[in-house]
Motif scaffolding. Structure first.
Motif, PDB file in Angstrom:
ATOM      1  N   PRO A 182      15.340  -1.956  -2.150  1.00 16.13           N
ATOM      2  CA  PRO A 182      16.071  -1.455  -0.834  1.00 16.13           C
ATOM      3  C   PRO A 182      17.745  -0.882  -0.924  1.00 16.13           C
ATOM      4  O   PRO A 182      17.931   0.288  -0.786  1.00 16.13           O
ATOM      5  CB  PRO A 182      15.545  -1.374   0.511  1.00 16.13           C
ATOM      6  CG  PRO A 182      13.685  -2.314  -0.518  1.00 16.13           C
ATOM      7  CD  PRO A 182      14.846  -2.616  -1.572  1.00 16.13           C
ATOM      8  N   ARG A 224       6.433  -2.165  -7.274  1.00 14.50           N
ATOM      9  CA  ARG A 224       6.632  -1.553  -5.640  1.00 14.50           C
ATOM     10  C   ARG A 224       7.444  -3.129  -4.972  1.00 14.50           C
ATOM     11  O   ARG A 224       6.996  -3.866  -5.005  1.00 14.50           O
ATOM     12  CB  ARG A 224       6.129  -0.462  -4.970  1.00 14.50           C
ATOM     13  CG  ARG A 224       5.155   0.406  -5.345  1.00 14.50           C
ATOM     14  CD  ARG A 224       6.412   1.442  -5.196  1.00 14.50           C
ATOM     15  NE  ARG A 224       5.932   3.062  -5.973  1.00 14.50           N
ATOM     16  CZ  ARG A 224       5.821   3.480  -6.716  1.00 14.50           C
ATOM     17  NH1 ARG A 224       6.186   2.929  -7.703  1.00 14.50           N
ATOM     18  NH2 ARG A 224       4.950   4.559  -7.353  1.00 14.50           N
ATOM     19  N   PRO A 272       6.752  10.064   3.642  1.00 15.60           N
ATOM     20  CA  PRO A 272       8.024   9.715   4.096  1.00 15.60           C
ATOM     21  C   PRO A 272       7.899   8.369   5.847  1.00 15.60           C
ATOM     22  O   PRO A 272       8.104   7.548   6.153  1.00 15.60           O
ATOM     23  CB  PRO A 272       9.133   9.851   4.060  1.00 15.60           C
ATOM     24  CG  PRO A 272       8.896  11.238   3.257  1.00 15.60           C
ATOM     25  CD  PRO A 272       7.503  11.539   3.760  1.00 15.60           C
ATOM     26  N   ASP A 273       6.932   9.315   6.615  1.00 12.84           N
ATOM     27  CA  ASP A 273       6.270   8.940   7.818  1.00 12.84           C
ATOM     28  C   ASP A 273       5.321   7.785   8.053  1.00 12.84           C
ATOM     29  O   ASP A 273       5.255   6.527   8.521  1.00 12.84           O
ATOM     30  CB  ASP A 273       6.400   9.643   8.904  1.00 12.84           C
ATOM     31  CG  ASP A 273       5.301  10.055   8.703  1.00 12.84           C
ATOM     32  OD1 ASP A 273       4.525  10.178   7.288  1.00 12.84           O
ATOM     33  OD2 ASP A 273       5.314  11.533   9.828  1.00 12.84           O
ATOM     34  N   GLY A 274       4.461   7.458   6.018  1.00 15.26           N
ATOM     35  CA  GLY A 274       3.885   6.316   6.372  1.00 15.26           C
ATOM     36  C   GLY A 274       2.130   7.271   7.124  1.00 15.26           C
ATOM     37  O   GLY A 274       1.254   6.215   6.778  1.00 15.26           O
ATOM     38  N   THR A 320       3.357   1.100   2.709  1.00 15.36           N
ATOM     39  CA  THR A 320       4.127   2.196   4.083  1.00 15.36           C
ATOM     40  C   THR A 320       5.490   1.613   4.613  1.00 15.36           C
ATOM     41  O   THR A 320       5.903   0.574   4.570  1.00 15.36           O
ATOM     42  CB  THR A 320       3.048   1.844   5.313  1.00 15.36           C
ATOM     43  OG1 THR A 320       2.609   0.217   5.717  1.00 15.36           O
ATOM     44  CG2 THR A 320       1.633   2.812   5.388  1.00 15.36           C
ATOM     45  N   PRO A 321       6.168   2.402   5.032  1.00 11.54           N
ATOM     46  CA  PRO A 321       7.480   2.542   5.593  1.00 11.54           C
ATOM     47  C   PRO A 321       7.573   1.052   6.380  1.00 11.54           C
ATOM     48  O   PRO A 321       8.766   0.010   6.333  1.00 11.54           O
ATOM     49  CB  PRO A 321       7.453   3.369   6.420  1.00 11.54           C
ATOM     50  CG  PRO A 321       6.987   4.543   5.977  1.00 11.54           C
ATOM     51  CD  PRO A 321       5.649   3.914   5.375  1.00 11.54           C
ATOM     52  N   ASP A 322       6.378   0.555   6.775  1.00  9.17           N
ATOM     53  CA  ASP A 322       6.934  -0.725   7.460  1.00  9.17           C
ATOM     54  C   ASP A 322       5.826  -1.974   7.270  1.00  9.17           C
ATOM     55  O   ASP A 322       6.240  -3.104   6.934  1.00  9.17           O
ATOM     56  CB  ASP A 322       6.195  -0.819   8.993  1.00  9.17           C
ATOM     57  CG  ASP A 322       4.430  -0.829   8.682  1.00  9.17           C
ATOM     58  OD1 ASP A 322       4.278  -0.739   7.544  1.00  9.17           O
ATOM     59  OD2 ASP A 322       3.677  -0.576   9.871  1.00  9.17           O
ATOM     60  N   GLY A 323       5.904  -2.304   5.244  1.00  9.45           N
ATOM     61  CA  GLY A 323       5.890  -2.845   4.999  1.00  9.45           C
ATOM     62  C   GLY A 323       4.395  -3.846   4.964  1.00  9.45           C
ATOM     63  O   GLY A 323       4.217  -4.483   4.692  1.00  9.45           O
ATOM     64  N   SER A 342       8.971  -4.413  -1.485  1.00  9.03           N
ATOM     65  CA  SER A 342       8.711  -3.886  -0.408  1.00  9.03           C
ATOM     66  C   SER A 342       9.369  -3.067   0.734  1.00  9.03           C
ATOM     67  O   SER A 342      10.971  -3.297   0.362  1.00  9.03           O
ATOM     68  CB  SER A 342       8.258  -5.570   0.577  1.00  9.03           C
ATOM     69  OG  SER A 342       9.050  -6.151   0.541  1.00  9.03           O
ATOM     70  N   PRO A 343       9.684  -2.690   2.085  1.00  8.97           N
ATOM     71  CA  PRO A 343      10.526  -2.707   2.664  1.00  8.97           C
ATOM     72  C   PRO A 343      12.040  -3.759   2.943  1.00  8.97           C
ATOM     73  O   PRO A 343      13.297  -2.804   2.437  1.00  8.97           O
ATOM     74  CB  PRO A 343      10.761  -2.010   4.088  1.00  8.97           C
ATOM     75  CG  PRO A 343       8.782  -1.390   3.518  1.00  8.97           C
ATOM     76  CD  PRO A 343       8.877  -2.506   2.295  1.00  8.97           C
ATOM     77  N   ASP A 344      11.801  -4.425   2.837  1.00  9.78           N
ATOM     78  CA  ASP A 344      12.540  -5.365   3.418  1.00  9.78           C
ATOM     79  C   ASP A 344      13.921  -6.002   1.466  1.00  9.78           C
ATOM     80  O   ASP A 344      14.755  -7.010   1.772  1.00  9.78           O
ATOM     81  CB  ASP A 344      12.129  -7.062   3.997  1.00  9.78           C
ATOM     82  CG  ASP A 344      11.449  -7.213   3.406  1.00  9.78           C
ATOM     83  OD1 ASP A 344      10.917  -7.755   2.301  1.00  9.78           O
ATOM     84  OD2 ASP A 344      10.653  -8.174   4.218  1.00  9.78           O
TER      85      ASP A 344
END
Length: 645
Positions: free
Chosen positions: A539, A578, A365-367, A622-625, A580-582
């Motif tokens: 998300p 998947r 989860p922290d990438g 990754t969490p930051d995309g 993206s985080p946004d």
């Protein structure tokens, strides 16, 4: 030629710059004048490459090799400074238009002129190869039609064939419409790659267009890898020569020596196989890269139906077209296919000792930590930032599923050959849970709920497990139709299950939505025509995406169970999706060794990740995309491919 721009340099080393000659993939080319009033071509490397020390080392080696190139049909390297703030290379200036300019102004060449062009360019390539170089960017713009014969210019991205590769793994360099299949795929490009490019250049001269021209870069890539050009307008001997140069298999192309000394002896090789349904091929350009049904490592559906199953090896797809749906759920008339903004080559890779087949991947989860496994029967964990192997978890069995817990402390996997759910301590590699899942085969996918209180696992039905003990909490049968993927909604209230529909067993090729605590069925999403391979929630939980072997990606409204958009992937199959985080981009892992990027709001194709050595089966972001990692098991590769997005 055009005037210097306001920001262009006026002096490079001892050379005064007078005009722009053109631009290449690595830099800008200027017309310069030496202190002795001799005209030269000065290539100045772009800033982004100048900042890369590995590039400077390679550039210096290639300059030294290029200085040795002789021959009448090349432009001589006369000076260079790899250590300059902006490295530069100077070659003799060859006055005359490029082949592209000549064909554009006067039309295609006749057969006699094309044969003369072939002889001159082959002689030039022979001189280049004799010095241990590969040009890697032979194209009509890099052929100058001088008064005394054609000249090959621009050694800016050539590589010494005996040099250590100093660039990133699988980086694609060159001009796609004239690149060999192995070069497009990011594999090493030797002299045969230049021969393929020569075939493209000769076809351009004879036909007035490139043999693989298309309206978008993914379509060009598709044609280079998997389609044969139409050479029927060429005379028989010329058609035979060009077709031989364009053989997909590098080993089947003629050598430059044969092209120079015995072109009449060249015979286009016969196809090495015939795919089902095809009686013959028109020529030999489809030898080894056209896909046919072939055995693949048992996984997904094959794990359900046993060792006799075969999984199709699928072809490269054309650009995706967006299909909006009418009120009745059927696709409306598609608008024109969007052009992508460009291709993205890999930024690196992760590998380790003993790795062969990787088919599953997970990201903490922290990438920071990547885990991957497959038929090698162990799981490898890497530090993503450094690429260092953190540890190897042994006795993992045939890994068919992977997922990190929300706190990153645990890693769930499934051993297909043992039919077990395993939970590992990430810090030590020690096993915490080892339970049989009740079936002959293991789980094809696992996912932790957002709060980490349950693990969802699928195949042949859907199940919820206690992550502390492995005890089954709830189950939902699916009639042995098989399941390929599972995903929790962001709030954990819903579990989406991608059903294989093996042999059209009920509930068929569907996405099942279940309650995230009880597995009570909430909705059945219908519309896919073949087995569903991947699912993902946006998300915010308002969209669900699924991909299928029917070469479509569908967007759904999970609240109403309605399709909102369909994307067609052509001949390629999206195997995993998947967001993206946004939530603005949907990524699709495709069988054509690419990862597609679609705008989630409009369905427009916005980019394509290329350079994977095999079909991409599973991806994580990754969490930051900013980084995407992918794996595939269509051939022994043993690496995780990384892209900066």
């Amino acid at each position: 030629m055009e005037s210097l721009h306001p920001g262009d340099p006026r002096q490079i080393g001892p050379y005064r710059l007078e005009a722009r000659l053109g631009a290449g993939g690595m830099g800008q080319v200027f017309l310069g004048v030496s202190p002795g009033a001799r005209r030269v071509a000065v290539k100045v490397v772009r800033a982004e490459y100048a900042e890369d020390e590995r590039f400077r080392q390679r550039f210096a080696r290639e300059v030294e090799a290029a200085r040795r190139v002789g021959g009448f049909h090349t432009a001589q390297v006369v000076d260079a400074d790899p250590a300059a703030t902006s490295p530069w290379l100077v070659t003799a200036y060859i006055p005359g238009p490029s082949l592209r300019e000549v064909v554009g102004a006067q039309g295609p060449f006749d057969a006699t002129a094309v044969r003369a062009l072939a002889a001159g360019l082959a002689e030039g390539l022979a001189a280049i190869h004799a010095c241990g170089l590969v040009h890697r960017d032979l194209k009509p713009g890099n052929v100058i039609m001088a008064a005394d014969g054609p000249r090959i210019i621009d050694f800016g991205i050539a590589r010494a064939t005996d040099a250590t590769v100093l660039t990133s793994h699988n980086v694609v360099v060159g001009t796609y419409a004239y690149m060999a299949p192995e070069q497009v795929s990011g594999e090493p490009a030797g002299p045969p790659a230049d021969v393929f490019s020569l075939g493209c250049v000769l076809a351009y001269a004879a036909l007035g267009h490139g043999p693989f021209d298309a309206t978008s870069i993914p379509a060009i890539v598709h044609r280079v890898l998997h389609e044969e050009p139409d050479l029927s307008a060429l005379p028989a001997d010329l058609r035979n020569l060009v077709a031989a140069c364009l053989a997909k298999d590098p080993a089947r192309r003629p050598t430059v020596d044969t092209l120079v000394h015995a072109p009449q002896s060249i015979v286009a090789p016969a196809p090495s196989f015939l795919p089902p349904g095809d009686a013959t091929f028109a020529n030999a350009t489809m030898n080894v890269t056209r896909s046919v049904p072939a055995p693949a490592p048992a996984r997904r559906r094959a794990l359900l139906i046993g060792a006799g199953a075969a999984v199709a090896a699928l072809a490269v797809g054309a650009p995706a077209a967006v299909l909006l749906t009418r009120d009745d759920g059927e696709p409306a008339t598609p608008p024109p296919a969007p052009n992508p903004t460009g291709l993205i080559s890999p930024s690196g890779s992760l590998t380790g000792s003993g790795l062969k087949n990787l088919s599953e991947i997970a990201l903490s989860p922290d990438g920071r930590t990547v885990a991957a496994g497959g038929t090698d029967s162990f799981i490898t964990l890497w530090d993503l930032a450094s690429g260092r192997v953190l540890r190897t978890i042994q006795r993992a069995g045939w890994v068919s599923a992977l997922a990190f817990s929300p706190d990153g402390a645990s890693l769930a996997s499934s051993a297909s050959n043992a039919g077990a759910l395993l939970v590992w301590d990430v810090a030590t590699g020690a096993i915490r849970v080892n339970v049989r899942t009740g079936g002959e085969f293991g789980l094809n996918a696992v996912a932790y709920s957002p709060d980490g209180s349950v693990i969802a696992g699928v195949n042949p039905g859907a199940h919820l497990f206690d992550p502390r003990t492995g005890r089954a909490i709830a189950s939902a049968g699916l009639g042995n139709s098989g399941v390929n993927a599972v995903a929790f909604s962001p709030n954990g209230a819903v579990v989406a299950v991608a059903v294989d529909g093996y042999y059209d067993k009920p509930p068929g090729n569907t996405v099942q939505l279940y309650d995230g605590r009880t597995l009570r069925r909430l909705h059945q999403l219908t519309g896919h025509k073949k087995n569903v391979l991947g699912v993902a929630f946006s998300p915010d939980g308002r969209m669900l995406a699924s991909c299928s072997a029917d070469a479509t990606v569908r967007f759904w409204d999970p609240a109403t169970a309605r399709t909102t958009r369909i994307l067609k992937t052509g001949a390629a199959i999206a195997r995993d999706v998947r967001f993206s985080p946004d939530g603005k981009i949907l990524f699709g892992a495709c069988s054509d060794r690419t990862v597609r990027m679609w705008d989630a709001a409009t369905g427009a194709l916005t980019g394509t990740l290329v350079g994977s050595g095999q079909a991409v089966e599973r991806i994580v972001l990754t969490p930051d995309g900013r980084t995407l990692a992918g794996v595939g098991s269509t051939k022994p590769d043993g690496s995780v491919t990384l892209w900066k997005v």
